[in-house]
Design an enzyme around this catalytic site. Structure first.
Site, short mmCIF file in Angstrom:
data_model
loop_
_atom_site.label_atom_id
_atom_site.label_comp_id
_atom_site.label_asym_id
_atom_site.label_seq_id
_atom_site.Cartn_x
_atom_site.Cartn_y
_atom_site.Cartn_z
N ASP A 90 0.82 -1.21 0.00
CA ASP A 90 0.00 0.00 0.00
C ASP A 90 0.85 1.27 0.00
O ASP A 90 0.47 2.27 -0.60
CB ASP A 90 -0.98 -0.01 1.19
CG ASP A 90 -2.30 -0.67 0.80
OD1 ASP A 90 -2.94 -0.19 -0.15
OD2 ASP A 90 -2.68 -1.68 1.43
N GLU A 120 -5.23 4.29 -0.90
CA GLU A 120 -4.04 3.49 -0.54
C GLU A 120 -3.39 4.07 0.72
O GLU A 120 -2.87 3.32 1.55
CB GLU A 120 -3.02 3.46 -1.68
CG GLU A 120 -3.54 3.01 -3.05
CD GLU A 120 -4.07 1.57 -3.12
OE1 GLU A 120 -4.30 0.96 -2.08
OE2 GLU A 120 -4.27 1.09 -4.25
N HIS A 123 -5.36 2.84 3.58
CA HIS A 123 -5.05 1.43 3.86
C HIS A 123 -3.77 1.32 4.69
O HIS A 123 -3.71 0.58 5.66
CB HIS A 123 -4.90 0.64 2.56
CG HIS A 123 -6.14 0.66 1.71
ND1 HIS A 123 -6.18 0.20 0.43
CD2 HIS A 123 -7.41 1.10 2.00
CE1 HIS A 123 -7.41 0.35 -0.06
NE2 HIS A 123 -8.16 0.90 0.87
N TYR A 127 -3.28 -0.27 8.72
CA TYR A 127 -2.33 -1.27 9.25
C TYR A 127 -1.62 -0.70 10.47
O TYR A 127 -1.39 -1.40 11.46
CB TYR A 127 -1.29 -1.66 8.19
CG TYR A 127 -1.89 -2.18 6.90
CD1 TYR A 127 -2.89 -3.15 6.91
CD2 TYR A 127 -1.45 -1.70 5.66
CE1 TYR A 127 -3.45 -3.61 5.72
CE2 TYR A 127 -2.00 -2.17 4.47
CZ TYR A 127 -3.00 -3.12 4.51
OH TYR A 127 -3.55 -3.57 3.34
N GLU A 187 -2.59 -5.44 -7.37
CA GLU A 187 -3.94 -5.24 -6.84
C GLU A 187 -4.74 -6.53 -6.85
O GLU A 187 -5.55 -6.77 -5.97
CB GLU A 187 -4.70 -4.21 -7.71
CG GLU A 187 -4.09 -2.83 -7.74
CD GLU A 187 -4.55 -1.96 -6.58
OE1 GLU A 187 -5.50 -2.36 -5.89
OE2 GLU A 187 -3.96 -0.89 -6.38
N GLU A 221 -10.14 -2.26 -2.87
CA GLU A 221 -9.29 -2.93 -3.88
C GLU A 221 -10.12 -3.45 -5.05
O GLU A 221 -9.65 -3.48 -6.18
CB GLU A 221 -8.46 -4.05 -3.25
CG GLU A 221 -7.47 -3.64 -2.17
CD GLU A 221 -6.51 -2.53 -2.58
OE1 GLU A 221 -6.38 -2.23 -3.78
OE2 GLU A 221 -5.90 -1.92 -1.68
N HIS A 224 -10.25 -0.68 -7.35
CA HIS A 224 -8.95 -0.43 -7.99
C HIS A 224 -8.71 -1.41 -9.13
O HIS A 224 -8.16 -1.06 -10.17
CB HIS A 224 -7.81 -0.54 -6.97
CG HIS A 224 -7.98 0.39 -5.80
ND1 HIS A 224 -7.19 0.36 -4.68
CD2 HIS A 224 -8.87 1.40 -5.60
CE1 HIS A 224 -7.60 1.29 -3.84
NE2 HIS A 224 -8.61 1.93 -4.37
FE LIG Z 1 -4.75 -0.60 -0.99
FE LIG Z 2 -5.30 -0.65 -4.38
#
Ligand SMILES: [Fe+2]
Ligand SMILES: [Fe+2]
Length: 347
Positions: A90, A120, A123, A127, A187, A221, A224
């Site tokens: 990411d 992204e 994302h 985490y 992806e 995702e 994406h």
């Molecule tokens: Fe992502």
């Molecule tokens: Fe992505």
């Protein structure tokens, strides 16, 4: 055509006629024009991506805090390694998408890439939120920078990073096309196989918050993948010389190599040490993903006989397909901005 034309920042002489609009080497005004679009799927895409807005902290990780120390050594090792790999992916996406956009001369596509870049970043932050909540600071850094100690992770990251770096050095249309395919592989194969590990924990009633975070990420995702799939299909129409049989074979080889590495990594990170998963299940699932991605962009499959979803992995779609809302997935979130329930299915 040796080099791609870089998108101008301000270009009053650009073409406003949508018929002249091109993915690459067009003459764009660079104006954000939502009223006149050449690629009609962009409005649906944009609506869906905007409706998917979410915030990582919405998800409660209270159970995960208790579960994490109770995971078996094999599960915790896999959790850390796969999370570390996802953080890298990411982060790389956040940094690389604007580099791709620099050479796209259809403004409506650049609008989509801007939203994807933002997602992204969210994302990556999710985490960090997971690590912040479930681990001690020392463990957190070990996970984030695991490639410093794990040669195999470093090797994987290097392979993926080098593919993107190639376009940094060589701005030819073919290198551009390879970067777009590399993006599609990242992806559509690397992410999905990583997500599957978290869903397996979820179905074993472990780390439910982590699995939920991953479902939100997965939903993004999906879009994406939809974007890059359509970008490839448009490029096929506009730049047929980038899709000669010889070149398609190179792209297919990239997909096959991506799958090979992902399988090797899955065997190393998960192996037969995680209840609910086996090396064979990992192999079958990734080969199926490789074929699925090939067929969505009109390529021949890379693994003959693996065209159907393996029966042993049918549980994955109960988590990854956000249209299947028989779980409390959407009930758990604030409805203030939950404008969308329908989701375009996995491609
Ligand atoms: Fe992502
Ligand atoms: Fe992505």
């Amino acid at each position: 055509m040796e080099h791609l034309k870089r998108k101008p920042l301000f270009n009053p002489e650009g073409d406003t006629d949508v018929r002249k609009r091109r993915m690459i080497n067009g003459n764009t005004t660079n104006l954000n024009d939502f009223n006149n679009m050449k690629y009609t799927w962009v409005s649906d895409w944009y609506r869906q991506a905007m409706n998917n807005f979410w915030v990582p902290e919405e998800i409660n990780l209270g159970t995960d805090v208790k579960d994490y120390p109770m995971l078996s050594p094999g599960e915790r090792r896999a959790y850390d390694k796969i999370l570390s790999f996802l953080v890298f992916l990411d982060s790389l996406q956040t940094a690389n998408l604007p580099a791709v956009g620099e050479y796209i001369t259809a403004n409506e596509i650049n609008l989509c890439l801007s939203i994807q870049t933002f997602q992204e970043a969210v994302h990556s932050q999710s985490y960090s939120y997971m690590l912040d909540t479930i681990c001690e600071p020392h463990t957190r850094n070990q996970v984030l920078y695991q490639w410093k100690d794990d040669e195999r992770l470093l090797l994987r990251n290097t392979f993926i990073g080098d593919l993107y770096n190639e376009f940094q050095k060589d701005k030819s249309p073919f290198t551009f096309a390879k970067t777009v395919v590399a993006n599609f592989i990242l992806e559509g194969i690397y992410f999905y196989s990583g997500f599957m590990f978290f869903y397996n924990l979820g179905r074993n009633h472990k780390m439910p918050g982590s699995a939920q975070e991953i479902r939100y990420i997965n939903r993004d995702e999906n879009t994406h993948l939809w974007l890059f799939c359509n970008m490839i299909l448009e490029l096929k129409k506009e730049e047929p010389e980038l899709f000669t049989q010889e070149r398609v074979n190179i792209y297919r080889e990239m997909i096959r190599e991506g799958c090979r590495q992902e399988i090797e990594w899955g065997h190393y990170a998960i192996g037969d040490q995680v209840p609910g998963l086996t090396k064979e299940m990992i192999t079958d699932y990734i080969q199926y993903l490789g074929n699925l991605r090939c067929s969505s962009i009109g390529f021949e499959p890379v693994y003959e006989g693996h065209e159907k979803e393996p029966e042993s992995m049918s549980w994955v779609s109960q988590y990854s397909n956000a249209n299947m809302i028989k779980t409390d997935f959407f009930e758990a979130r604030s409805t203030a901005y939950a404008k969308s329930s329908a989701l375009v299915d996995d491609l």
